[in-house]
Design a protein around this motif. Structure first.
Motif, PDB file in Angstrom:
ATOM      1  N   GLU A 132       0.837  -1.213   0.000  1.00  0.00           N
ATOM      2  CA  GLU A 132       0.000   0.000   0.000  1.00  0.00           C
ATOM      3  C   GLU A 132       0.865   1.253   0.000  1.00  0.00           C
ATOM      4  O   GLU A 132       0.583   2.228  -0.704  1.00  0.00           O
ATOM      5  CB  GLU A 132      -0.916  -0.025   1.219  1.00  0.00           C
ATOM      6  N   LEU A 133       1.954   1.220   0.793  1.00  0.00           N
ATOM      7  CA  LEU A 133       2.853   2.366   0.845  1.00  0.00           C
ATOM      8  C   LEU A 133       3.548   2.574  -0.501  1.00  0.00           C
ATOM      9  O   LEU A 133       3.680   3.705  -0.974  1.00  0.00           O
ATOM     10  CB  LEU A 133       3.891   2.159   1.950  1.00  0.00           C
ATOM     11  N   ALA A 134       3.986   1.466  -1.122  1.00  0.00           N
ATOM     12  CA  ALA A 134       4.650   1.579  -2.422  1.00  0.00           C
ATOM     13  C   ALA A 134       3.712   2.189  -3.464  1.00  0.00           C
ATOM     14  O   ALA A 134       4.121   3.023  -4.289  1.00  0.00           O
ATOM     15  CB  ALA A 134       5.142   0.208  -2.875  1.00  0.00           C
ATOM     16  N   GLY A 135       2.440   1.783  -3.435  1.00  0.00           N
ATOM     17  CA  GLY A 135       1.470   2.349  -4.362  1.00  0.00           C
ATOM     18  C   GLY A 135       1.271   3.827  -4.153  1.00  0.00           C
ATOM     19  O   GLY A 135       1.158   4.602  -5.123  1.00  0.00           O
ATOM     20  N   ALA A 136       1.249   4.249  -2.880  1.00  0.00           N
ATOM     21  CA  ALA A 136       1.082   5.671  -2.581  1.00  0.00           C
ATOM     22  C   ALA A 136       2.291   6.481  -3.052  1.00  0.00           C
ATOM     23  O   ALA A 136       2.153   7.588  -3.581  1.00  0.00           O
ATOM     24  CB  ALA A 136       0.862   5.861  -1.083  1.00  0.00           C
ATOM     25  N   ILE A 137       3.501   5.927  -2.871  1.00  0.00           N
ATOM     26  CA  ILE A 137       4.709   6.627  -3.311  1.00  0.00           C
ATOM     27  C   ILE A 137       4.715   6.763  -4.830  1.00  0.00           C
ATOM     28  O   ILE A 137       5.046   7.816  -5.382  1.00  0.00           O
ATOM     29  CB  ILE A 137       5.962   5.877  -2.820  1.00  0.00           C
ATOM     30  N   ALA A 150       9.353   3.696  -5.396  1.00  0.00           N
ATOM     31  CA  ALA A 150       8.341   2.678  -5.135  1.00  0.00           C
ATOM     32  C   ALA A 150       8.837   1.310  -5.571  1.00  0.00           C
ATOM     33  O   ALA A 150       8.625   0.301  -4.881  1.00  0.00           O
ATOM     34  CB  ALA A 150       7.042   3.035  -5.843  1.00  0.00           C
ATOM     35  N   ALA A 151       9.522   1.263  -6.736  1.00  0.00           N
ATOM     36  CA  ALA A 151      10.073  -0.003  -7.214  1.00  0.00           C
ATOM     37  C   ALA A 151      11.154  -0.521  -6.264  1.00  0.00           C
ATOM     38  O   ALA A 151      11.244  -1.730  -5.995  1.00  0.00           O
ATOM     39  CB  ALA A 151      10.628   0.173  -8.625  1.00  0.00           C
ATOM     40  N   ARG A 167      18.474  -2.086   3.544  1.00  0.00           N
ATOM     41  CA  ARG A 167      18.183  -2.168   2.112  1.00  0.00           C
ATOM     42  C   ARG A 167      17.468  -0.913   1.635  1.00  0.00           C
ATOM     43  O   ARG A 167      17.660  -0.481   0.493  1.00  0.00           O
ATOM     44  CB  ARG A 167      17.338  -3.409   1.816  1.00  0.00           C
ATOM     45  N   LEU A 168      16.634  -0.337   2.481  1.00  0.00           N
ATOM     46  CA  LEU A 168      15.927   0.886   2.108  1.00  0.00           C
ATOM     47  C   LEU A 168      16.810   2.116   2.231  1.00  0.00           C
ATOM     48  O   LEU A 168      16.710   3.052   1.431  1.00  0.00           O
ATOM     49  CB  LEU A 168      14.677   1.052   2.975  1.00  0.00           C
ATOM     50  N   TRP A 169      17.669   2.142   3.256  1.00  0.00           N
ATOM     51  CA  TRP A 169      18.559   3.291   3.487  1.00  0.00           C
ATOM     52  C   TRP A 169      19.978   2.756   3.662  1.00  0.00           C
ATOM     53  O   TRP A 169      20.438   2.565   4.803  1.00  0.00           O
ATOM     54  CB  TRP A 169      18.121   4.066   4.724  1.00  0.00           C
TER      55      TRP A 169
END
Length: 443
Positions: A132-137, A150-151, A167-169
Motif C-alpha cells: 500500500e505504501l509503495a502504491g502511494a509513493i 516505489a520499485a 536495504r531501504l537506506w
C-alpha cells in the motif's frame, strides 16, 4: 526550564547529524541561499547545544541548588496556589508519597478488547502495508510521484523483513530509540530483524512524567543514564533487598550510593504529588555530583503464588537462559500470569502460565518447556524449595501465534489515559487480558 531537555537531546544527536552530513555526496551542490540557510541553522544548533551543555555542567556541579530551583518551578506551576512550601525538607514532610491511582493495565482491564487482524507485525503485515505504501509513493500521495523509489521499496520487501532498514537506506548507521525500561526484548527483536546490522542509541530514559535520564556517553554500554537535577523534581526511594517495601524517607540525588537500588519518585509542574513511578534503578556511577543509573525492573511486575516473589528481572533472565537452549529460537516477546487468574490450577498446584512469541521455532517440545522451570529453580532458591515440596507446580510454557502481542498492546493502549511511552506489562493481572494471549496459543 521546559526547553532545556529538548535542546540537550539535540546536543546528544549532533554526532549522528555530523556523520550524516559527512556522507553527503561530494557532487551535491546547494544553491547559495540554501547553503547559507544550512550554515546559519547549523551554527545556531551548535551554539544552543554548547550553551545547554554548559548549563548541565553547572547544574550537576551544584546539585542541591539545582534541585531547589526545580522544586520551586514545580510549585509555581502546580494548581495549588495556596501552598507555602519554601524548601525541600518542608515539601517532603508535608506531602506523602503516592502511587499512580491506576496503572495502564488496570485502566484497560475493564475495556473490551479491540478488534484485531490475524496478521502479526512481521513479514505478512509488512507485505500487506508495504505494498500500500509503495502504491502511494508511486502515485505521489502525498507529494510528487516517485515510481523509482516505489520499485526499490517493492524489491526490498520481496527479500523479507530481515535487514530491511539497510536495504531501504544503505547509508543508515544508527537507530535512535527512547528507552522506557522493560523494552530490552523489543530492542533485541528489532535489531535481529528489520534493523539487523545497525547500532542502537537511546538519548534519554523516559517515563509518563517526562524525560528522567540523559545518555551523555553513547560509547558506553546501552542503558546508562544520568539523572539530572532539573525539572521534573526527582527523589530516590531506597528499595530493601529482597522485598518491595520502602524505607521511611526518600533521598536527594546527591545522597544516592553506588551499587544501591532505588525507586524513582517524581514531582512535575502539573500537579503537586510525589508520585512513585514503580521504576527501580541501580546507581552504577557518578557524573559530577549526580548519579548515573541503569534500569533494573518495575515494581508490581512480580510473580508470587506461594510468597516466592519472582521479580521481572529475575524471571526475564531465567527465560532468556531457557530460550538460549532451544535450538534456533529467538525470543520476540513474552507475558506471564499466575494460574489462579486463568483458573488453570484446578487439580494441580498453583503455577505460572508463560506465553512466548518466538522466531525460528514453530513447536515446543516437552523437553524445551521443562527447561524454563529448571532455570527458574537455579535462579531462585525459594522457588526451588517450593517446587521440591510440591507447593508450586512446574511453569507451563505456551507458544503463541502471529498477532498475539499485537492484540495485547492494542488493548493496553486503547484506554484514554494511556501513558507515553506505553509500558508493556510482563505480568498480567486481568483475566481477559491474559485470555488475549491464551486464545492465540499454537503450541
Amino acid at each position: 526550564m521546559l526547553l532545556w531537555p529538548l535542546l540537550l537531546l539535540l546536543l546528544l544527536l549532533l554526532p549522528t547529524l555530523a556523520l550524516l552530513m559527512q556522507q553527503r555526496s561530494q557532487d551535491a551542490r546547494l544553491s547559495w541561499l540554501a547553503g547559507l540557510q544550512h550554515r546559519v541553522a547549523w551554527g545556531a544548533l551548535v551554539w544552543a547545544a554548547t550553551w545547554q551543555r554548559w548549563r548541565l555542567e553547572q547544574s550537576t556541579l551544584h546539585v542541591h541548588e539545582s534541585q531547589q530551583q526545580a522544586l520551586r518551578w514545580c510549585l509555581q506551576g502546580a494548581q495549588r496556589p495556596h501552598c507555602s512550601f519554601t524548601d525541600i525538607s518542608t515539601f517532603r514532610n508535608h506531602l506523602p508519597l503516592t502511587k499512580a491511582s491506576q496503572t495502564q493495565e488496570e485502566e484497560s482491564g475493564e475495556q473490551p478488547l479491540p478488534p484485531t487482524s490475524n496478521q502479526d507485525l512481521g513479514e505478512a503485515s509488512l507485505q500487506a502495508d508495504g505494498e500500500e505504501l509503495a502504491g502511494a509513493i508511486a502515485a505521489g500521495n502525498p507529494g510528487a510521484p516517485l515510481p523509482e523509489r516505489a520499485a526499490e521499496l517493492r524489491e526490498a520487501l520481496e527479500q523479507g523483513p530481515r535487514g530491511l532498514a539497510l536495504r531501504l537506506w544503505p547509508k543508515l548507521q544508527v537507530v535512535v530509540t527512547l528507552d522506557a525500561g522493560g523494552q530490552a526484548e523489543a530492542v533485541a527483536a528489532l535489531g535481529a530483524l528489520w534493523c539487523q546490522g545497525l547500532a542502537f542509541f537511546s538519548p534519554a530514559y523516559a517515563a509518563s512524567g517526562g524525560v528522567l535520564g540523559l545518555n551523555l556517553q553513547p560509547e558506553q554500554p546501552y542503558g546508562l543514564y544520568l539523572l539530572p537535577p532539573g525539572a521534573p523534581f526527582i527523589e530516590l526511594l531506597p528499595v530493601k533487598e529482597g522485598t518491595q517495601e520502602e524505607a521511611a524517607s526518600t533521598l536527594l540525588l546527591t545522597e544516592a550510593q553506588q551499587g544501591k537500588e532505588y525507586e524513582l519518585v517524581l514531582t512535575d509542574h502539573a500537579s503537586l504529588t510525589r508520585c512513585r513511578l514503580g521504576d527501580v534503578v541501580r546507581v552504577v556511577g557518578v557524573y559530577n555530583q549526580c548519579p548515573v543509573v541503569r534500569f533494573i525492573y518495575r515494581l508490581g511486575q512480580t510473580l508470587s503464588v506461594r510468597g516466592e516473589d519472582i521479580g521481572e528481572d529475575l524471571f526475564s533472565e531465567a527465560l532468556g537462559r531457557a530460550v538460549g537452549q532451544w535450538p534456533g529460537a529467538k525470543l520476540l516477546d513474552h507475558g506471564c500470569v499466575e494460574s489462579s487468574i486463568l483458573d488453570s490450577s484446578a487439580g494441580s498446584a498453583p503455577h505460572y502460565e508463560v506465553f512466548v512469541a518466538l522466531r525460528g521455532l514453530r513447536n515446543l517440545s516437552e523437553e524445551n518447556r521443562d527447561k524454563l522451570d529448571h532455570c527458574l529453580q537455579e535462579a531462585s532458591p525459594r522457588y526451588k524449595s517450593l517446587r521440591f515440596w510440591g507447593s508450586v507446580g512446574p511453569a507451563r510454557v505456551h507458544l503463541v501465534g502471529q498477532g498475539a502481542f499485537r492484540a495485547l498492546r492494542a488493548a493496553l493502549t486503547a484506554c484514554p489515559s494511556s501513558p507515553f511511552p506505553p509500558a508493556m506489562p510482563r505480568v498480567l493481572r486481568h483475566r481477559h487480558l491474559a485470555q488475549c494471549l491464551q486464545e492465540r496459543v499454537v503450541s
